[in-house]
Design a protein around this motif. Structure first.
Motif, PDB file in Angstrom:
ATOM      1  N   ILE A 161      -4.569 -11.897 -12.512  1.00 23.45           N
ATOM      2  CA  ILE A 161      -5.065 -12.755 -12.294  1.00 23.45           C
ATOM      3  C   ILE A 161      -5.475 -13.916 -13.201  1.00 23.45           C
ATOM      4  N   GLN A 192      -1.657 -15.470  -9.063  1.00 19.77           N
ATOM      5  CA  GLN A 192      -1.120 -14.197  -9.688  1.00 19.77           C
ATOM      6  C   GLN A 192      -0.338 -14.689 -10.967  1.00 19.77           C
ATOM      7  N   TYR A 225      14.759  -3.945   3.835  1.00 17.41           N
ATOM      8  CA  TYR A 225      13.080  -2.621   3.420  1.00 17.41           C
ATOM      9  C   TYR A 225      13.127  -2.876   5.384  1.00 17.41           C
ATOM     10  N   SER A 271       5.251  -6.007  14.658  1.00 24.80           N
ATOM     11  CA  SER A 271       4.422  -6.290  13.899  1.00 24.80           C
ATOM     12  C   SER A 271       5.910  -7.958  13.592  1.00 24.80           C
ATOM     13  N   ASN A 276       6.181 -10.084  10.464  1.00 23.09           N
ATOM     14  CA  ASN A 276       6.011  -9.831   8.758  1.00 23.09           C
ATOM     15  C   ASN A 276       7.689  -9.522   8.443  1.00 23.09           C
ATOM     16  N   SER A 335       6.906 -12.670   6.208  1.00 17.71           N
ATOM     17  CA  SER A 335       6.439 -12.703   5.461  1.00 17.71           C
ATOM     18  C   SER A 335       6.869 -13.516   3.802  1.00 17.71           C
ATOM     19  N   ASN A 368       5.197 -11.495   1.471  1.00 25.68           N
ATOM     20  CA  ASN A 368       4.842 -10.434   0.741  1.00 25.68           C
ATOM     21  C   ASN A 368       5.837  -9.875   0.339  1.00 25.68           C
ATOM     22  N   SER A 400       5.771  -7.409  -2.152  1.00 24.48           N
ATOM     23  CA  SER A 400       5.696  -6.386  -2.069  1.00 24.48           C
ATOM     24  C   SER A 400       6.815  -5.565  -0.983  1.00 24.48           C
ATOM     25  N   LEU A 401       6.764  -6.761   0.578  1.00 26.80           N
ATOM     26  CA  LEU A 401       8.117  -5.869   1.829  1.00 26.80           C
ATOM     27  C   LEU A 401       9.063  -5.972   1.802  1.00 26.80           C
ATOM     28  N   TYR A 425      -3.460  -7.189  -5.046  1.00 22.73           N
ATOM     29  CA  TYR A 425      -3.931  -8.401  -5.541  1.00 22.73           C
ATOM     30  C   TYR A 425      -3.515  -9.492  -4.237  1.00 22.73           C
ATOM     31  N   GLY A 426      -5.192  -9.638  -3.625  1.00 22.02           N
ATOM     32  CA  GLY A 426      -5.288 -11.319  -3.197  1.00 22.02           C
ATOM     33  C   GLY A 426      -5.047 -10.504  -1.874  1.00 22.02           C
ATOM     34  N   VAL A 434      -3.934  -9.746   3.490  1.00 20.22           N
ATOM     35  CA  VAL A 434      -2.918  -8.656   2.981  1.00 20.22           C
ATOM     36  C   VAL A 434      -2.151  -7.957   4.465  1.00 20.22           C
ATOM     37  N   SER A 435      -1.077  -7.719   3.877  1.00 16.25           N
ATOM     38  CA  SER A 435       0.634  -7.362   5.522  1.00 16.25           C
ATOM     39  C   SER A 435       0.164  -6.003   6.239  1.00 16.25           C
ATOM     40  N   GLU A 436      -0.727  -6.339   7.416  1.00 12.24           N
ATOM     41  CA  GLU A 436      -0.567  -5.213   9.056  1.00 12.24           C
ATOM     42  C   GLU A 436       0.273  -4.071   8.241  1.00 12.24           C
ATOM     43  N   LEU A 463       2.541  -3.689   5.644  1.00 14.92           N
ATOM     44  CA  LEU A 463       2.717  -3.122   4.069  1.00 14.92           C
ATOM     45  C   LEU A 463       1.611  -1.850   3.826  1.00 14.92           C
TER      46      LEU A 463
END
Lengths: 248, 186
Positions: free
Chosen positions: A4, A13, A63, A74, A77, A80, A82, A84-85, B167-168, B171-173, B175
């Motif tokens: 960070i 990030q 994914y 949901s 998303n 989203s 994010n 990670s998805l 981090y941060g 956060v996505s539910e 995920l």
């Protein structure tokens, strides 16, 4: 290391920032080098642009199809932000489809297209290594070498620095060959890039302690890199007599 | 000329590479003792044991991380002044209720050293929180876990090994549900 970055009240990030900057530098530098060689870079730029869009899109799609019931609960998303998805195999398929489509549509020479993409990717690889170093997730095996990093009571191989060094050397070598006037063999740069990266990873991943599937003490990733390296070397060594591409 | 030389010796080059590859695989092979040893390393890094701690909860009882071995743990570091923490707290409350009857524990750690008791109480009332809230009064656990920004979420497997660090936020539910269910799989 420093995942960070704090700039006043804002937290960024660091790995993501490095990748964005790296992508911009890789494309800009690659464009200038191609111009010097008299090679059109615009099709490559378009491929990279649409590869990003379709790569991310397919990565998300794959994914979602892997875990449909959670996204059904949901649906928001699905779009989203994010990272990670995302599924890496989806990304690879998306990118491959874009490249295939562009090569056919614009009737590009596949070998020189892949060579140009390899040059850009090799520059970007340096920044991927830097982002990995910033994320600080890899721990090296113990070493008695003087440049070891101290962790958990022992000095260890600085594997992230090895990654940065190897990617830099690979890029410099590829750029040297690319800037050389004269004939090159078809997809020579691409095959050489794959061979060098596989060989570097064969050695470096053997020095990483965590984040790998281990079977009977052997890292699965090393076996994978060994096979890829061998196949690319075989292809590199069997070039004579094939049609050549001219540079400049 | 150079190309012909390489082409003529291609079998030797290939054989040398195969030898080199096998040598690297053998030299870098990890003995079982080393694998077992590194799984015991306690570091706030993915793939290693989550550092143990004991903290007082808002109810007054103490929670020790190592006592929860055998359960999947979600550890979230937060503070009431942190906007993403506020947005994601209802998600954690929902997950706490959703996974209550499973081998899962959700622990939120408030960085009390950087927060105020009044703000904390107001926050809990505003969001109707019933999930466990631990108080890191001296910031020691935050330092142990090398918290550089808020919120930070750790997903710890039943074996005590950190499986993911997010981090941060917020956060996505989705995920979190995916990660928790992956961790709960035998």
């Amino acid at each position: 290391m420093f995942p960070i970055l704090h700039i006043g009240p804002i937290s960024i990030q660091t790995p993501g920032l490095i990748l964005i900057i790296g992508l911009w530098i890789a494309i800009s530098l690659s464009e200038k080098l191609h111009e010097k060689q008299g090679i059109a870079f615009e099709p490559i730029q378009q491929i990279i642009f649409y590869s990003l869009i379709f790569g991310i899109g397919f990565a998300r799609l794959f994914y979602v199809f892997t875990y449909p019931k959670y996204f059904f609960q949901s649906p928001i998303n699905i779009i989203s932000l994010n990272p990670s998805l995302l599924d890496p195999w989806g990304a690879i398929i998306g990118i491959a489809l874009v490249i295939l489509w562009y090569v056919r549509r614009l009737k590009l020479n596949p070998a020189s297209t892949f060579d140009s993409l390899s040059i850009t990717l090799s520059i970007f690889l340096i920044f991927i290594s830097l982002a990995d170093w910033a994320a600080g997730g890899q721990i090296g095996v113990p070493t008695r070498l003087p440049f070891g990093m101290y962790f958990q009571g022992e000095y260890r191989h600085p594997v992230q620095l090895y990654q940065i060094l190897s990617s830099t050397l690979i890029t410099l070598l590829l750029l040297k060959i690319f800037m050389k006037k004269g004939e090159r063999k078809p997809a020579q740069l691409t095959t050489l890039f794959i061979f060098l990266v596989s060989t570097a990873q064969l050695v470096i991943s053997g020095l990483i302690l965590n984040q790998d599937t281990i079977i009977a003490g052997f890292r699965l990733s090393q076996l994978f890199y060994f096979i890829i390296g061998l196949v690319s070397l075989y292809y590199l060594l069997n070039f004579p007599g094939t049609k050549r591409v001219t540079n400049g | 000329m150079k190309d012909n030389l390489i082409y003529r010796h291609r079998k030797l080059i290939l054989f040398t590479y195969i030898l080199f590859g096998f040598l690297i695989l053998i030299i870098t092979r990890l003995p079982q003792s080393a694998i077992a040893e590194y799984h015991n390393y306690s570091q706030p890094v993915k793939g290693f044991q989550a550092p143990d701690f004991s903290l007082e909860s808002i109810q007054g009882d103490y929670v020790r991380l190592s006592d929860l071995r055998g359960k999947v743990i979600l550890l979230n570091f937060w503070a009431s002044w942190c906007p993403p923490c506020r947005y994601e707290m209802p998600t954690f409350q929902k997950l706490f209720q959703q996974y209550q009857n499973q081998k899962f524990v959700l622990l939120t750690i408030n960085l009390t050293a950087q927060d105020s008791t009044n703000a904390l109480d107001a926050f809990i009332q505003k969001y109707n929180l019933t999930l466990p809230i631990l108080l890191d009064k001296d910031g020691k656990v935050a330092r142990t876990y090398q918290i550089q920004s808020l919120p930070t979420t750790f997903i710890i497997g039943a074996n005590g090994i950190i499986q993911d660090i997010i981090y941060g936020g917020p956060v996505s539910e989705t995920l979190l549900q995916i990660r928790i269910n992956q961790a709960l799989k035998p």
